[in-house]
Scaffold this motif. Structure first.
Motif, PDB file in Angstrom:
ATOM      1  N   LEU A 167       0.825  -1.206   0.000  1.00 27.72           N
ATOM      2  CA  LEU A 167       0.000   0.000   0.000  1.00 27.72           C
ATOM      3  C   LEU A 167       0.862   1.260   0.000  1.00 27.72           C
ATOM      4  N   THR A 168       0.367   2.283  -0.667  1.00 25.64           N
ATOM      5  CA  THR A 168       1.004   3.598  -0.600  1.00 25.64           C
ATOM      6  C   THR A 168       0.573   4.244   0.714  1.00 25.64           C
ATOM      7  N   GLU A 169       1.214   5.347   1.065  1.00 26.67           N
ATOM      8  CA  GLU A 169       0.832   6.060   2.287  1.00 26.67           C
ATOM      9  C   GLU A 169      -0.632   6.478   2.229  1.00 26.67           C
ATOM     10  N   GLU A 170      -1.072   6.914   1.058  1.00 26.70           N
ATOM     11  CA  GLU A 170      -2.456   7.348   0.898  1.00 26.70           C
ATOM     12  C   GLU A 170      -3.432   6.192   1.112  1.00 26.70           C
ATOM     13  N   GLN A 171      -3.089   5.024   0.608  1.00 29.89           N
ATOM     14  CA  GLN A 171      -3.942   3.853   0.783  1.00 29.89           C
ATOM     15  C   GLN A 171      -3.959   3.410   2.247  1.00 29.89           C
ATOM     16  N   GLU A 172      -2.803   3.507   2.918  1.00 30.34           N
ATOM     17  CA  GLU A 172      -2.766   3.192   4.351  1.00 30.34           C
ATOM     18  C   GLU A 172      -3.645   4.167   5.129  1.00 30.34           C
ATOM     19  N   LEU A 173      -3.603   5.417   4.736  1.00 23.87           N
ATOM     20  CA  LEU A 173      -4.433   6.434   5.377  1.00 23.87           C
ATOM     21  C   LEU A 173      -5.915   6.133   5.173  1.00 23.87           C
ATOM     22  N   THR A 174      -6.264   5.645   3.993  1.00 14.28           N
ATOM     23  CA  THR A 174      -7.650   5.272   3.713  1.00 14.28           C
ATOM     24  C   THR A 174      -8.094   4.151   4.648  1.00 14.28           C
TER      25      THR A 174
END
Length: 147
Positions: free
Chosen positions: A44-51
Motif C-alpha cells: 500500500l502507498t501512504e495514501e492507501q494506508e491512510l484510507t
C-alpha cells in the motif's frame, strides 16, 4: 518509517509492557492493512494506508454512536479506548476553521453557486482533506456555504 514498521515496533512495545488493549488494536489495524494489501495485490502507498486507517476510525465512531444509543456503557468505554489507539496513527486533524477555509477556497475554484453543485465541490475537496478531517464535518460546512 512506514506505518507497518511503526505498528510492528509499537506492537513489540505493547507486548513488553503487557498492554493488552493496545496490542489488540494494533493487531486489528495491521490485519486491515494486510488484507487491503492482499486485495490490491501490492504494497500500500501512504495514501492507501491512510484510507484504511480512516475506515477503522469511522467504523469505531459508528459503533460508539450505536452503543451510546443502546446504553451499552461497557462497550462504549471499550470502543473509546480503541478509538484513542487508532487515532495515534492518524495525521493531525484540521480544525473546523481550517476546514471552513478550504471549503471556501474550493467553492471559489469550482464556481459552485447552489446545493446542486455540492457533488462537484465534495469531489474536489475530499482529496485535499483526506484523513485530516471528518467527512461529516466537511459535508456540513459545504452545505452551509452553499445555502
Amino acid at each position: 518509517m512506514s506505518l507497518l514498521e511503526r505498528l510492528n515496533e509499537d506492537m513489540k512495545q505493547a507486548m513488553r509492557n503487557k498492554e493488552k488493549d493496545k496490542l489488540t488494536v494494533i493487531r486489528m489495524i495491521k490485519a486491515s492493512i494486510q488484507n487491503e494489501s492482499i486485495k490490491l495485490g501490492s504494497d500500500l502507498t501512504e495514501e492507501q494506508e491512510l484510507t484504511v486507517l480512516s475506515r477503522e476510525v469511522k467504523q469505531r465512531k459508528d459503533s460508539l454512536h450505536e452503543f451510546e444509543k443502546a446504553g451499552r456503557e461497557d462497550l462504549v468505554e471499550k470502543i473509546r479506548t480503541e478509538l484513542q489507539f487508532v487515532e495515534i496513527y492518524m495525521p493531525v486533524q484540521l480544525s473546523e476553521d481550517e476546514v471552513s477555509k478550504i471549503v471556501q477556497e474550493t467553492v471559489a475554484e469550482t464556481g459552485a453557486k447552489s446545493k446542486a453543485d455540492m457533488g462537484k465541490v465534495m469531489a474536489a475537496i475530499m482529496p485535499k482533506v483526506k484523513g485530516k478531517a471528518d467527512g461529516a464535518i466537511v459535508n456540513k460546512l459545504v452545505q452551509q456555504h452553499l445555502s
